[in-house]
Enzyme design. Structure first.
Site, PDB file in Angstrom:
ATOM      1  N   LEU A  94       0.787  -1.237   0.000  1.00 50.74           N
ATOM      2  CA  LEU A  94       0.000   0.000   0.000  1.00 50.74           C
ATOM      3  C   LEU A  94       0.818   1.286   0.000  1.00 50.74           C
ATOM      4  O   LEU A  94       0.256   2.361  -0.160  1.00 50.74           O
ATOM      5  CB  LEU A  94      -0.992  -0.019   1.177  1.00 50.74           C
ATOM      6  CG  LEU A  94      -1.926  -1.233   1.159  1.00 50.74           C
ATOM      7  CD1 LEU A  94      -2.949  -1.148   2.281  1.00 50.74           C
ATOM      8  CD2 LEU A  94      -2.634  -1.392  -0.184  1.00 50.74           C
TER       9      LEU A  94
ATOM     10  N   ASN B  27       2.167  -4.493 -10.623  1.00 51.93           N
ATOM     11  CA  ASN B  27       1.222  -4.383  -9.508  1.00 51.93           C
ATOM     12  C   ASN B  27      -0.078  -5.066  -9.905  1.00 51.93           C
ATOM     13  O   ASN B  27      -0.427  -5.109 -11.086  1.00 51.93           O
ATOM     14  CB  ASN B  27       0.944  -2.896  -9.232  1.00 51.93           C
ATOM     15  CG  ASN B  27      -0.083  -2.685  -8.135  1.00 51.93           C
ATOM     16  OD1 ASN B  27      -0.022  -3.315  -7.072  1.00 51.93           O
ATOM     17  ND2 ASN B  27      -1.045  -1.805  -8.372  1.00 51.93           N
TER      18      ASN B  27
ATOM     19  N   HIS C 170      -4.140  -4.730  -9.211  1.00 45.84           N
ATOM     20  CA  HIS C 170      -5.139  -3.797  -8.670  1.00 45.84           C
ATOM     21  C   HIS C 170      -6.507  -4.470  -8.751  1.00 45.84           C
ATOM     22  O   HIS C 170      -6.850  -5.052  -9.786  1.00 45.84           O
ATOM     23  CB  HIS C 170      -5.117  -2.495  -9.480  1.00 45.84           C
ATOM     24  CG  HIS C 170      -6.006  -1.460  -8.882  1.00 45.84           C
ATOM     25  ND1 HIS C 170      -5.648  -0.721  -7.787  1.00 45.84           N
ATOM     26  CD2 HIS C 170      -7.272  -1.071  -9.203  1.00 45.84           C
ATOM     27  CE1 HIS C 170      -6.639   0.091  -7.449  1.00 45.84           C
ATOM     28  NE2 HIS C 170      -7.630  -0.104  -8.300  1.00 45.84           N
TER      29      HIS C 170
ATOM     30  N   GLU D  67      -7.726 -13.053  -9.047  1.00 45.95           N
ATOM     31  CA  GLU D  67      -6.304 -12.771  -8.799  1.00 45.95           C
ATOM     32  C   GLU D  67      -5.519 -14.070  -8.655  1.00 45.95           C
ATOM     33  O   GLU D  67      -4.444 -14.235  -9.252  1.00 45.95           O
ATOM     34  CB  GLU D  67      -6.149 -11.907  -7.539  1.00 45.95           C
ATOM     35  CG  GLU D  67      -6.728 -10.516  -7.720  1.00 45.95           C
ATOM     36  CD  GLU D  67      -6.539  -9.599  -6.523  1.00 45.95           C
ATOM     37  OE1 GLU D  67      -6.475  -8.390  -6.738  1.00 45.95           O
ATOM     38  OE2 GLU D  67      -6.460 -10.081  -5.382  1.00 45.95           O
TER      39      GLU D  67
HETATM   40  C1  GAR Z   1      -5.574  -7.694  -3.415  1.00 48.62           C
HETATM   41  O1  GAR Z   1      -6.939  -7.795  -3.716  1.00 48.62           O
HETATM   42  C2  GAR Z   1      -4.909  -6.633  -4.279  1.00 48.62           C
HETATM   43  O2  GAR Z   1      -5.500  -6.502  -5.540  1.00 48.62           O
HETATM   44  C3  GAR Z   1      -5.147  -5.392  -3.443  1.00 48.62           C
HETATM   45  O3  GAR Z   1      -4.911  -5.808  -2.125  1.00 48.62           O
HETATM   46  C4  GAR Z   1      -5.364  -7.164  -1.988  1.00 48.62           C
HETATM   47  C5  GAR Z   1      -4.309  -7.937  -1.220  1.00 48.62           C
HETATM   48  O4  GAR Z   1      -4.812  -9.206  -0.888  1.00 48.62           O
HETATM   49  N1  GAR Z   1      -4.238  -4.350  -3.850  1.00 48.62           N
HETATM   50  C6  GAR Z   1      -4.594  -3.069  -3.883  1.00 48.62           C
HETATM   51  O5  GAR Z   1      -5.692  -2.668  -3.522  1.00 48.62           O
HETATM   52  C7  GAR Z   1      -3.510  -2.114  -4.383  1.00 48.62           C
HETATM   53  N2  GAR Z   1      -4.068  -0.854  -4.753  1.00 48.62           N
HETATM   54  P1  GAR Z   1      -3.843 -10.336  -0.330  1.00 48.62           P
HETATM   55  O6  GAR Z   1      -3.028  -9.717   0.810  1.00 48.62           O
HETATM   56  O7  GAR Z   1      -4.776 -11.396   0.184  1.00 48.62           O
HETATM   57  O8  GAR Z   1      -2.968 -10.787  -1.461  1.00 48.62           O
END
Ligand code: GAR
Length: 189
Positions: free
Chosen positions: A86, A103, A105, A175
């Site tokens: 972040l 990255n 998103h 993802e």
């Molecule tokens: C994920 O959904 C990713 O896309 C988001 O944080 C989450 C982390 O999940 N990223 C953002 O929002 C970046 N702007 P995780 O810790 O379970 O991998």
């Protein structure tokens, strides 16, 4: 060997999928380092379980000091992967890894990107705007939040009964399905 550094601040479910992907297949690619800014983050436990070195970073050094470039260079990192990280990446790191930092998103950029748009904030905004679809974007990192060249997107439908939490689950499924494969393509292209 191609060496990946995953930057993550939270739970680390994406980091786990990426680690599992590259340990399950015969490939000269490995997750060599987990970089984290939060000593309580779940991703550190995942790294410990899989015996992956970790680097817990400090805000002043990251933004004003040497940006941890010596450590990244020493670890011979080929690709930086942001998976739920972040903090904004300082320009010096971006310059050191041109087209070698990506990255993920949790929305269909260019919509729902930018400062403050992360995790649940994104899903809440998408649901509040009554969107009928959302998805994931994997993109190169440049000096502006969520504006680097897009590498890959995948979509999911939003139904009337979806909430930010059910949408978050759908996004995580996408993802987990795609991120590791896209990383592999980046390193073998
Ligand atoms: C994920 O959904 C990713 O896309 C988001 O944080 C989450 C982390 O999940 N990223 C953002 O929002 C970046 N702007 P995780 O810790 O379970 O991998």
């Amino acid at each position: 060997m191609k060496r990946i550094a995953i930057f993550a601040s939270g739970t680390g479910s994406n980091a786990l999928k990426i680690i599992q992907h590259f340990s399950a297949i015969e490939t000269p690619i490995e997750v060599a380092l987990i970089v984290c800014n939060n000593a309580q983050a779940g991703v550190l436990q995942i790294a410990a379980t899989h015996q992956i070195p970790t680097l817990l970073i400090n805000k002043d050094i990251f933004f004003k000091g040497h940006h941890y470039l010596p450590q990244l260079q020493q670890m011979q990192i080929d690709l930086i992967v942001l998976a739920g990280f972040l903090w904004k990446i300082p320009p010096k790191i971006i310059e050191a890894y041109p087209n070698k930092m990506i990255n993920i998103h949790p929305a269909l950029l260019p919509k729902y990107g930018g400062k403050g748009m992360y995790g649940n904030n994104v899903h809440e905004a998408v649901i509040a705007n009554k969107e009928t679809e959302s998805g994931i974007t994997i993109h190169y990192v440049n000096e502006h939040y969520d504006e680097g060249k897009i590498i890959f997107q995948a979509k999911c439908a939003i139904t009337a009964d979806d909430t930010p939490s059910t949408l978050a689950n759908k996004i995580h499924v996408l993802e987990h399905l795609h991120f590791a494969t896209i990383i592999e393509k980046q390193l073998t292209a």
